[in-house]
Write an enzyme that holds these catalytic residues in place. Sequence first.
Site, PDB file in Angstrom:
ATOM      1  N   CYS A  80       1.448   2.423  18.526  1.00  0.00           N
ATOM      2  CA  CYS A  80       0.232   3.200  18.301  1.00  0.00           C
ATOM      3  C   CYS A  80      -0.429   2.722  16.995  1.00  0.00           C
ATOM      4  O   CYS A  80       0.096   1.866  16.290  1.00  0.00           O
ATOM      5  CB  CYS A  80       0.537   4.693  18.220  1.00  0.00           C
ATOM      6  SG  CYS A  80       1.822   5.104  17.041  1.00  0.00           S
TER       7      CYS A  80
ATOM      8  N   CYS B 186       1.565   2.790  13.785  1.00  0.00           N
ATOM      9  CA  CYS B 186       2.617   1.776  13.662  1.00  0.00           C
ATOM     10  C   CYS B 186       2.011   0.455  13.190  1.00  0.00           C
ATOM     11  O   CYS B 186       2.586  -0.243  12.351  1.00  0.00           O
ATOM     12  CB  CYS B 186       3.321   1.583  14.994  1.00  0.00           C
ATOM     13  SG  CYS B 186       3.725   3.117  15.835  1.00  0.00           S
TER      14      CYS B 186
END
Lengths: 353, 78
Positions: free
Chosen positions: B11, B14
């Site tokens: 995502c 991250c």
Amino acid sequence: MSTDFTHPSPPLRPDWLWHLGVAGFVALWWMLYHQLAPLAEWITGLLPVARHSHTGEAIAFFLYDVPKVMMLLTLIVFVMGVVRSFFSPEKTRALLSGKREGVGNIFSAGLGILTPFCSCSAVPLFIGFVSAGVPLGVTFSFLIAAPMVNEVALVLLFGLVGWQVAATYLAFGLGIAIVAGFVIGKLHLEGWLQDWVRDIHSGASAPTQIEGETMTMIERYRAGTQAVREIFGKVWVWILLGIAMGALIHGYVPEDFMVKIMGAEAWWSVPAAVLMGIPMYTNAAGVIPIVEALLGKGAALGTVLAFMMSVIALSLPEMIILKQVLTYRLIAVFIGIVGSGILAVGVLFNLIF
Amino acid sequence: MTSVKVYGPGCKRCETTVDMVRDAAAKLGLEVEVEKVTDPKSIAMAGVMSTPGIAVDGKLVHAGGLPDKAKLEGWLSA
């Protein structure tokens, strides 16, 4: 929202400045919040439109609702950010492991609201719980409550529709999470997890445990401001769009139109609302301002609540994420049980109100 | 050579974490090998429950949310 395990960093500002800042912010917030209604009327009065025309109604609605929602969100998200800094997923797991079903489901639904985690963590969190011996049903109670009863939804309902509806939503959201998790637990569907999850489940290789360090109050304040920044970055567009839509409905849609298609008399309205909600990918921020306007135009409360719950709790993207750990059969059971719960809430509401 | 693993399904947060690790390493003048771990099984086996998680030379130092810049530099130089 972070859990750090080493090296606490020194605070950037002295403590007393932080406390003073928070207190000053709350005081300022309070004063401003109570001036919003006259302020919106005043600005609308300055515009070259008749106050009680369609356009005037829509503009006044928009000018009042946008700052109100933004202010409520700022305060509540900050407070939730601070509160959540006390509940890391690791601590929650420790609290829930070994809890029996029943009490465990109630506990778990409550912790679902308080524990910080982003939806892309759903899979590791799920595995972390199950591998630590949290029963499957209890884990589901957590996973249902977490998105369903989120602070953005509650703030918007409270601010736009009233505290009664917000409280009812909270109660029924928790209720569905508890009951659905309990039923899933009773069905003993551990065999319907993906194979590799089952292997971890049987204790073959439990993840290592890490100990969290305690945070200072300043770090918790920072967690709060961080939460405000993050949530706002995500939802402000939705809120503006939602309220603009709501304002248009409020100003222009005739009363009896909504009663006909979303009123309590139409028996099929609740199931239709639930089905419509599943593929919809939006969030509470966009839906609730529309809900406000729909209710004002005579839509039935149960139908509207069912729609909202379905949009939030049964979202297709969430299912796709969960597919990594659950088999299709288990996902189907999940949708069936949560969907029935939402259906029951909707029908019940329309009968009562 | 320090090896850093960033655990997360990929995502936005991250990705940002990976960039932050690279930036911190560049700032400290450290040679760092950053590996993204996106497989849910490996994430779970590493003991990460909330992503993004960070491990430096095999030791998990952080889980959940973006790391603090100062702390990140501390972990890398430790």
